[in-house]
Design an enzyme around this catalytic site. Structure first.
Site, PDB file in Angstrom:
ATOM      1  N   ASP A   1       4.621   1.210  -0.099  1.00  0.00           N
ATOM      2  CA  ASP A   1       4.584  -0.166  -0.770  1.00  0.00           C
ATOM      3  C   ASP A   1       5.114  -1.161   0.352  1.00  0.00           C
ATOM      4  O   ASP A   1       6.285  -0.989   0.997  1.00  0.00           O
ATOM      5  CB  ASP A   1       5.436  -0.477  -2.071  1.00  0.00           C
ATOM      6  CG  ASP A   1       5.195  -1.621  -2.660  1.00  0.00           C
ATOM      7  OD1 ASP A   1       4.211  -1.941  -3.370  1.00  0.00           O
ATOM      8  OD2 ASP A   1       6.104  -2.502  -2.793  1.00  0.00           O
TER       9      ASP A   1
ATOM     10  N   GLU B   1       0.346   0.481   2.841  1.00  0.00           N
ATOM     11  CA  GLU B   1       0.049  -0.848   2.221  1.00  0.00           C
ATOM     12  C   GLU B   1       0.403  -1.820   3.169  1.00  0.00           C
ATOM     13  O   GLU B   1       1.246  -2.243   3.264  1.00  0.00           O
ATOM     14  CB  GLU B   1       0.539  -1.303   1.158  1.00  0.00           C
ATOM     15  CG  GLU B   1      -0.121  -2.323   0.411  1.00  0.00           C
ATOM     16  CD  GLU B   1       0.791  -3.076  -0.735  1.00  0.00           C
ATOM     17  OE1 GLU B   1       0.206  -3.828  -1.178  1.00  0.00           O
ATOM     18  OE2 GLU B   1       1.999  -2.993  -0.443  1.00  0.00           O
TER      19      GLU B   1
END
Ligand code: GLC
Length: 558
Positions: free
Chosen positions: A214, A290
């Site tokens: 993330d 990401e």
């Protein structure tokens, strides 16, 4: 052949179809209105029948759920709303039993304010080792009542929140690139590194095949905390709806590169530590970043000693424009060729509008989304499918009072946020909750955490399983065909036959071409051959000649 060694087979993630499970909205086995891990276990046969290779689970760790679980208290736990650690282990084991790999999410950029580390930092006071787990600074101005600098949150407003010190006086400020309940961890602190490595090992020991990282571009910060020129502009660079492929959008995107808060060169030092851990485990463990960075920065995240894949947000942002699709595909392949990392292709995720909505909504959006799925699935590398995309779902209208996304609250309604694409999946039946849970009419019906729309009866799994020409039928067919054609993996087998304006054609060396008609009139494909699969029943084949109405596509074996 004697004397000639077989080339080593490439690791699974070089050509995987990965299905993103957003556990809150996948399947609710305990009928409390929120999805759970036992729901995922229960539906593993559905995922396996999609013929994907792996699943990626969005966070299910203990969390107050201020950002739907991306605000983590303990990354080595399971939140009771999702189940138990035993459930997580069973899910990994049963997925493996069915031949599915499992990626879990790691959220290293920030924690929840409820994480003991943060509570200890509040209690310990300025200058303490506890505060050094996060970014605590004194404010500016004679009273320290202005934020330490002008950085802004991705979710709107200042990136700094002031605390009250233990003695009751107005105190320091802490940094949060997202919601105020998500303080950023301080990656210049070795404890933060060690703790993240423990988290990786914890899930690798349980058999996880890898991680989705993330906010992978955000961990390292400029520790001089300088003001940024036009901080709002930097945040806009990460707004997908503003990327129209124009020179202006490109210039905005390049501001991300090595900026004070995003994509700093030193973030790769962190991934070198992670790679050593991943490589120390047997099997092909991997991590996907990401990180929406300019194309020329992508290779840094997937070098031989950093991570393995990076999400391709340029492709996700691309509109219904044949020329632009081709440009982005070519840029992606060029950007990664030197490092040899497989590209990734995805049309949506839990942070974006659903692809049907993005490409126009309704029947037109759905036709285009199905044709775009043929593009995403025919290219070399891995394809990621966000749950519900295989059902052709579009964003649901969420009444304002039912919204949950912190983006809606922090922008005071200026941005509606991401709830529309996160609605619980429709499994069966003619009415909400469409089999999301199995509570009978006689039992208390839980309200779902987000309300599904009244008109999804024809989009349920049950309805689409009956119809091979459904979106679900197309996704199953595409995944099966990928398995049948090992040539998908070859990065160099991509050529561009001549195409009239508005028509996208890519030829793959493994014996077929993908043709998509982005014009508003019917076309005849210049590539002749047998139609392997098409996005719509209106695509016609007569004596090897393929006719494509507007907004359709086909894979043609030629
Ligand atoms: C990532 C997640 C998103 C979350 C944010 C903050 O972008 O995908 O859902 O809100 O990070 O954790």
């Amino acid at each position: 052949m004697p004397g000639i060694a077989e080339p080593a087979p490439l690791p699974w993630w070089h050509r995987a179809a990965v299905y993103q499970v957003y556990p809150r909205s996948f399947r609710d086995l305990n009928a409390d209105g929120t999805g759970d891990l036992r729901g995922v276990i229960h539906e593993l046969p559905y995922i396996a029948a999609l013929a994907v290779d792996a699943l990626w689970l969005s966070p299910f760790y203990s969390s107050p759920q201020n950002d739907s679980g991306y605000d983590v208290v303990d990354p080595r736990s399971v939140d009771p709303i999702y189940g138990t650690l035993e459930d997580a282990q069973e899910l990994i084991d049963q997925a493996h039993f069915r031949g599915l790999r499992v990626l879990v999410d790691v959220v290293p950029n920030h924690s929840s304010i409820d994480r003991p580390w943060f509570q200890e930092a509040l209690a310990a006071g300025p200058g303490s080792p506890e505060r050094a787990h996060y970014h605590f600074l004194d404010g500016r101005g004679p009273l320290g009542d202005e934020p330490p600098n002008n950085w802004v949150s991705m979710f709107g407003g200042s990136a700094w929140t002031r605390i009250t010190e233990p003695d009751g006086s107005p105190g320091q400020w802490y940094l949060h690139l997202f919601d105020a309940t998500q303080p950023d961890l301080n990656w210049s602190n070795p404890h933060v590194h060690l703790d993240a490595l423990d988290t990786l090992r914890f899930w690798l020991d349980k058999g996880a095949d890898g991680f989705r990282v993330d906010v992978a571009l955000g961990l390292a910060k400029d520790m001089d905390y300088p003001d940024i020129d036009d901080p709002e502009g930097l945040v806009l660079a990460l707004r997908m709806d503003l990327d129209d492929g124009s020179a202006e959008a490109g210039a905005r995107r390049r501001r991300v590169a090595n900026s004070p808060i995003l994509d700093r060169d030193e973030v790769q030092d962190i991934y070198r530590e992670w790679r050593a851990v991943l490589d120390s485990y047997p099997g092909d463990r991997m991590a996907v970043a990401e990180a929406w960075v300019p194309p020329e920065r992508a290779a840094r995240y997937v070098a031989s000693d950093t991570l393995h894949q990076i999400f391709n947000f340029d492709f996700m942002a691309v509109g219904w424009d044949a020329d632009r699709i081709r440009t982005v595909v070519q840029q992606t392949l060029d950007g990664l060729r030197d490092v040899g990392a497989p590209p990734t292709w995805a049309l949506s995720n839990h942070d974006t509008p659903r692809v049907v909505t993005r490409l126009g909504g309704g029947d037109v959006g759905r036709r285009r989304a199905r044709a775009m799925a043929l593009v995403a699935h025919c290219l070399p590398g891995s394809v990621y499918v966000y749950q519900g995309e295989e059902l052709g779902l579009e964003d649901a209208d969420i009444p304002d009072e039912a919204r949950r996304d912190p983006v809606w609250f922090r922008t005071k309604g200026a941005q509606r946020g991401r709830d529309g694409g996160r609605v619980p999946l429709p499994w069966a039946g003619a009415l909400p909750p469409y089999g999301f849970h199995d509570a009978t009419e006689a039992e208390v019906q839980p309200s779902l955490w987000l309300p599904p729309p009244p008109d999804w009866a024809s989009f349920t799994v049950e309805a689409q399983l009956r119809d091979a020409s459904s979106t679900l039928g197309q996704y199953r067919a595409m995944h099966r065909l990928r398995h049948a054609h090992p040539g998908f993996v070859d990065l160099h087998n991509v050529t561009w036959p001549d195409a009239e304006p508005g028509v996208f054609i890519v030829r793959r060396g493994c014996g077929f071409a993908c043709v998509v008609n982005c014009t508003d009139r019917e076309i005849t494909s210049p590539i002749e051959g047998y139609v392997m699969t098409a996005s719509d029943a209106s695509v016609r084949l007569e004596r090897n000649v393929v006719t494509l109405p507007p907004d359709t596509g086909a894979w043609i074996q030629a």
